[in-house]
Design a protein around this motif. Structure first.
Motif, PDB file in Angstrom:
ATOM      1  N   TYR A   5       0.851  -1.194   0.000  1.00  0.00           N
ATOM      2  CA  TYR A   5       0.000   0.000   0.000  1.00  0.00           C
ATOM      3  C   TYR A   5       0.886   1.244   0.000  1.00  0.00           C
ATOM      4  O   TYR A   5       1.939   1.266   0.629  1.00  0.00           O
ATOM      5  N   CYS A  45      -8.636  -1.495   4.913  1.00  0.00           N
ATOM      6  CA  CYS A  45      -8.059  -0.157   5.107  1.00  0.00           C
ATOM      7  C   CYS A  45      -8.775   0.540   6.254  1.00  0.00           C
ATOM      8  O   CYS A  45      -8.139   1.166   7.111  1.00  0.00           O
ATOM      9  N   ILE A 101      -1.529  -1.138   5.780  1.00  0.00           N
ATOM     10  CA  ILE A 101      -2.031   0.225   5.970  1.00  0.00           C
ATOM     11  C   ILE A 101      -1.375   0.894   7.184  1.00  0.00           C
ATOM     12  O   ILE A 101      -1.080   2.084   7.173  1.00  0.00           O
TER      13      ILE A 101
END
Lengths: 189, 927
Positions: free
Chosen positions: B685, B726, B792
């Motif tokens: 990410y 997320c 995340i």
């Protein structure tokens, strides 16, 4: 200490209560200190209205009272006496789902589905007032609802898609209409 | 005249007026041509148009172009949007009683007496149960059964169960709760995780001869792979950070609820929103002392699990016990507060992370020490203790690995498994550490990662068998799509961008109950009768992730049927084959594999029937949309229903059973099975954040989220899982925290003070699906439910550093914590106004070129390894010059595998490592 609850406030007895729940007139006798959520779930048969937190933080219990979204866990049933109450069960038109329902299923707006009834009634009320909301308006409308699965993105997508359907006045198919033919092309001769 | 017209319209069954919409059973087909198969969904290897950059797959020939790989609405979606879906509290049986739990007000106490007499006199109270009614222990792991339905001797945390009551209505039950008098002897409680390592007068549990010292250590792990002592000789850059992670809760929107009911045939049906109905089934049999076949566990719709509903729970036992005593159904529903008392959230942890890089920019060593706070019970903790170490041994090639972990009991609600089980916190520490190493080496952190990846089909340092790896593609995609090169270290103060990666198991290699270990992990039954619809029986617990849908999709794909012809029966243990449950990200991988194998058996029968009718060659036949035909000559073929009815001659409904069990894998050292999985998922990410330097407020603006799920069977659901991950990870990194006060009391057991992100906190997430086509996975698929959560956290932490130059080592990064760090930095740099701070810059060193070249080289190596099936083995260590084809411990004497610390280590242990100072009772010769 565990926050031991005080003994439940003594009820002063039962009182008659009349309200229209999803278009049906309900005449009930309720405890005069009853919470609307309890009356809806336990007495009026709306198990689609969910209890998530009991203190107005999650929005799962949202219902429409005279068209306005309200948290039924923070509403005394007596306050809704004589009102028109719409729960998730009242959104569909018979076997034709409300566009917002169809799109929540279609666009991934509903995963575990527990928060979905709350989102649906809130979003339906938004679309009633504002048939083509922008993303900011959608977000403001659902800011009181918590969802733990979707991260909201597909919920916003669903509401946007429902708005398009409402504007185009497209028909939602009857969900009892015939499913796939196991033998396509066969005419029966 | 009119009569004649009517007769013309009469087709199908004569006795029914009008035109029948369906073919009558047993009739032959008229249209001998199949509707065209969806060429875009048929793999190239099968003559279709679907590109296969990752090569072919063993399930390719089963692709019929129906549903796999297409965004698919959940099969139970319409139940949910109409309010028809029944969750735990929606099960209302006639004559039900309301159950309430009496909970401990003390952190730690002996229960001296319980007086129920006053409560029993209260009109409307029907039954009361206490610990004496069920003295057998249970727990999700057979090695650590340490829970009782209700306190037997001691209560171990505030909110621990003491007794339960069933009454006619809730008000009476609550009043009875007040009237039950419990006498306690309060004991000294433990709240600081570090205190758990010390000897104590009354350890929270007694593990008999396996008890470690007199301490509250539930599990300790020591693992060393490679030449750990040699790490420091080679390191030119080292990172060290001591992390503090708060506990977080799943906060599923549905509070736990359960209904117990004994029917007149003497069998118990337990309705419960559960991720692991099978383990509940086993625990109920243990606690109630009845055989398993006397119990039907009915999984209701589950209003969010995330690991929070993956233990057999004491309140489930209570409902069964109360219903048995009362002779009526009993429903127990939790308040939100009670959800926090049962907890099982992520462990509060203290993690010391040491990373070392050598002159070639290789990760020559990782040393991790993780002390995790188990709270009052074991739950999944045995596994969590391992996972905190072993799940960061990939995706990078590592020179040497040292891990010490310990899980201690404290007087808090029990920690357990939560999405990203055991991997999240230490992954955050590793990935932020890599960012720091890149900073020290003056290289780009993405290039540092790209130059150190394990290739496909390799073994990690701990001996895990890694098959497909899409890590490189994940990194490349997020780098490109986020505009990384233009932003990293180039944005103004207060704006930052950061990278984080993840690695997670896709199913665990060994089942929790491994005796007898030849039971499959997942089984699926199919039944097809004359109507042509397929009934699928699976025990997989759909908790909203869409497992029912994925099983239906797999069956529909193999049999060439539209999805609406498949119906799933997955709720009851009476009718569903055993499935181990929805945890370890195992459901899609194992159940879809089982479903495919069951459907293949039906497919075989349909093909046989087709051969019998048409005389076509069997190996030329393919299944398209409701038609079976010759691939080269589609005119030769019959409809699905014709083939089905032929196959059903003389025997009726077709039934089949398919199962999945993991292949033998891994090494043999103690703990080798922890973290072992048939496949692993990878993710990368990039997060972009804004930090207000004056208030310490962090806002995540955008996230580019690439996840390698092998093959997205349902891209809509995969994207939903990525965005949802997320959301949950963002909560942990920015706002969620179970806050305990000075007296050890949980201060925020509600959703008002326990802050999960609302729609306004959510960034714009760009989900990117990478498909690495796993050879073992169903149609190439791996997990997508937990892995996407891992990156995340570090991505946000690294972005915060990029924005303001401050490294955090405590989560969540609340404004007050960050502001303190900003103030400290200002003070150190002699600045009065934080707006004058400088955000970090970057000038590449010579190493950057070396890394770029190596990553280009490795890219070619990886491509060849994934496409060429005659590949050599590749063991971790090749990057450091060892022979990749032989496990390193067989080549190099210094390359050791140790699972017991040396005397030298025990002299100078790290924090969690100090758990090894104690001796187990059996080694002390005590009883």
């Amino acid at each position: 200490m565990v926050q031991h609850r005080l003994p439940m406030l003594p009820s002063a007895g039962e009182v008659p209560w009349v309200a229209s729940v999803n278009g049906t007139k309900k005449k009930l006798n309720i405890e005069n200190n009853a919470i609307l959520l309890d009356v809806l779930r336990d007495q009026a048969g709306s198990l689609g209205t969910k209890r998530g937190c009991d203190m107005g933080t999650c929005g799962c219990c949202s219902v429409l009272i005279d068209g306005e979204p309200r948290l039924s866990c923070l509403t005394l049933a007596a306050e809704a006496d004589g009102c028109e109450i719409t729960t998730v069960e009242g959104l569909a038109d018979g076997h034709h789902l409300h566009p917002i329902q169809e799109m929540f299923a279609e666009c991934g707006g509903s995963q575990c589905g527990f928060c979905t009834p709350g989102f649906l009634v809130v979003a339906s009320s938004l679309l009633e007032k504002n048939p083509s909301p922008n993303d900011e308006e959608i977000k403001s409308a659902i800011e009181g609802n918590l969802c733990r699965c979707t991260g909201y993105q597909q919920i916003v997508d669903s509401i946007r898609a429902a708005s398009k359907i409402l504007i185009s006045e497209e028909n939602i198919e009857d969900y009892t209409s015939p499913k796939s033919d196991p033998h396509p092309g066969f005419t029966g001769e | 005249m009119a009569e004649e017209t009517n007769q013309d319209e009469m087709v199908g069954y004569r006795q029914q007026p009008g035109k029948l919409p369906f073919a009558k059973p047993g009739s032959g087909g008229k249209d001998r041509f199949s509707s065209p198969r969806d060429q875009e969904m048929i793999p190239k290897s099968q003559g279709g148009d679907l590109a296969q950059p990752w090569g072919s797959h063993r399930h390719d020939e089963l692709i019929s172009g129906q549903v796999i790989g297409k965004p698919t609405t959940l099969v139970d979606g319409k139940w949910k949007v109409t309010g028809q879906a029944q969750y735990g509290d929606d099960i209302r049986l006639p004559g039900e009683l309301i159950g309430r739990i009496i909970r401990s007000p003390h952190h730690y106490a002996r229960v001296l007496s319980i007086d129920c007499s006053k409560a029993l006199e209260l009109p409307g109270v029907v039954a009361i149960a206490t610990g004496v009614d069920a003295s057998n222990k249970f727990g999700v792991l057979p090695v650590t059964k340490d829970e009782h339905a209700m306190a037997v001797e001691k209560v171990r945390h505030v909110g621990d169960l003491v007794a339960c009551v069933a009454a006619e209505d809730e008000a009476t039950a609550r009043e009875a709760e007040r009237l039950i008098e419990v006498e306690y002897e309060v004991l000294d409680s433990i709240h600081d995780i570090r205190e758990g390592l010390e000897n104590s007068e009354y350890p929270i549990h007694d593990r008999g001869k396996y008890h470690i010292g007199e301490a509250n250590i539930q599990k300790r792990v020591f693992q060393e792979f490679g030449d750990v002592d040699g790490i420091h000789d080679n390191a030119i850059a080292s990172h060290k950070q001591n992390w503090i992670f708060s506990g977080v809760n799943h906060a599923a929107t549905e509070p736990h609820a359960v209904v117990g009911h004994w029917d007149p045939s003497g069998r118990l049906t337990l309705y419960t929103p559960q991720q692991v109905p099978h383990y509940v089934h086993r625990a109920l049999a243990d606690v109630l002392e009845i055989p398993m076949h006397q119990i039907n566990v009915y999984r209701t719709f589950v209003g969010g699990g995330f690991g929070g509903k993956s233990d057999p729970f004491p309140h489930e036992m209570c409902a069964a016990i109360l219903a048995r005593k009362a002779g009526r159904p009993v429903r127990i529903t939790f308040d939100r507060e009670e959800v926090y008392w049962i907890n099982r959230g992520r462990h509060p942890s203290r993690i010391e992370m040491n990373l070392h890089a050598d002159e070639k920019g290789r990760i020559c060593g990782i040393e991790t020490d993780a002390l995790i706070d188990g709270g009052g019970f074991a739950s999944f903790g045995h596994v969590t203790t391992y996972y905190n170490g072993v799940l960061h041994t990939a995706p990078y090639e590592i020179g040497a690995f040292h891990y010490t972990g310990a899980r201690v009991w404290t007087n808090k609600p029990a920690s357990g498994a939560m999405r990203g089980h055991g991997a999240v916190n230490s992954r955050c520490a590793v990935e932020t550490g890599l960012d720091d190493l890149a900073e020290q080496l003056s290289v780009d952190p993405i290039d540092l990662r790209l130059a150190n990846l394990l290739p496909p089909h390799s073994a990690t340092i701990t001996g895990f068998r890694v098959t497909s790896i899409g890590m490189r593609e994940c990194l490349e995609r997020v780098k490109e799509e986020s505009g990384w090169d233009k932003k990293f270290r180039k944005m103004p103060l207060g704006k930052g961008i950061g990278i984080g990666c993840g690695f997670f198991i896709s199913g665990s290699g060994l089942p929790i109950h491994w005796d007898p270990n030849k039971f499959p992990h997942a089984t699926v039954h199919l039944k097809i009768d004359m109507d042509g619809g397929v009934t699928v029986h699976t025990g997989a617990a759909d908790i909203g992730q869409g497992s029912d849908t994925v099983v239906a999709q797999s069956v529909a794909e193999v049999l060439g049927l539209p999805l609406d012809m498949i119906r799933i029966r997955s709720k009851e243990s009476d009718t569903s084959p055993v499935d181990l449950g929805s945890y370890s990200s195992r459901v899609t991988f194992m159940n879809a594999n089982a479903a495919i194998s069951a459907a293949m058996k039906i497919r075989d029968e349909l093909l046989d029937a087709t051969v019998e009718i048409t005389g076509a060659k069997r190996d030329k036949l393919v299944i398209g949309d409701r038609r079976i035909f010759d691939k080269k000559d589609p005119a030769v073929g019959i409809s699905y229903l014709e083939a089905l009815h032929k196959a059903q001659e003389d025997r009726g409904a077709l039934v089949s059973s398919g199962a999945y069990r993991t292949p033998p894998m891994g090494r043999t050292h103690k703990g080798a099975a922890a973290g072992l999985a048939p496949a692993y998922s990878f993710s990368a990410y990039v997060a972009e954040v804004s930090v207000d330097v004056e208030t310490g407020q962090t806002k995540v603006d955008k996230v580019w989220a690439a996840h390698d799920c092998g093959k997205a069977l349902n891209p809509l659901a995969v994207k939903g899982q990525i965005i949802g991950s997320c959301h949950m990870g963002m909560g942990q990194v920015l706002s969620e925290e179970m806050r305990y006060g000075r007296t050890g009391h949980l201060m925020n057991p509600d959703l008002l003070d326990y802050k999960i992100p609302s729609v306004h906190e959510m960034p714009e997430v760009f989900p990117i699906i990478v498909e690495s086509n796993d050879p073992e996975g169903p149609f190439g698929a791996k997990e997508a439910g937990e892995g996407p959560l891992l990156p995340i956290l570090p991505a946000v932490c690294n972005a915060v550093y990029d924005a303001i130059g401050v490294r955090t080592a405590e989560l969540p990064i609340t404004p007050d914590r960050l502001l303190k760090l900003i103030e400290r930095k200002c003070k150190a740099e002699g600045i009065n106004d934080p707006r004058e701070l400088k955000s970090p810059g970057l000038e590449y060193s010579d190493l950057q070129t070396i890394l770029s070249e190596r990553s280009e080289e490795h890219k070619k190596r990886d491509l060849e390894r994934r496409l060429n099936e005659d590949r050599q083995p590749y063991h971790n260590g090749a990057l450091f010059g060892l022979d990749p084809t032989i496990p390193p411990d067989e080549i190099d004497e210094k390359w050791a595998v140790n699972v017991i610390p040396s005397a030298d280590y025990i002299e100078k242990p790290r924090l969690a490592g100090s758990a090894w100072k104690h001796t187990e009772r059996r080694h002390r010769g005590d009883s």
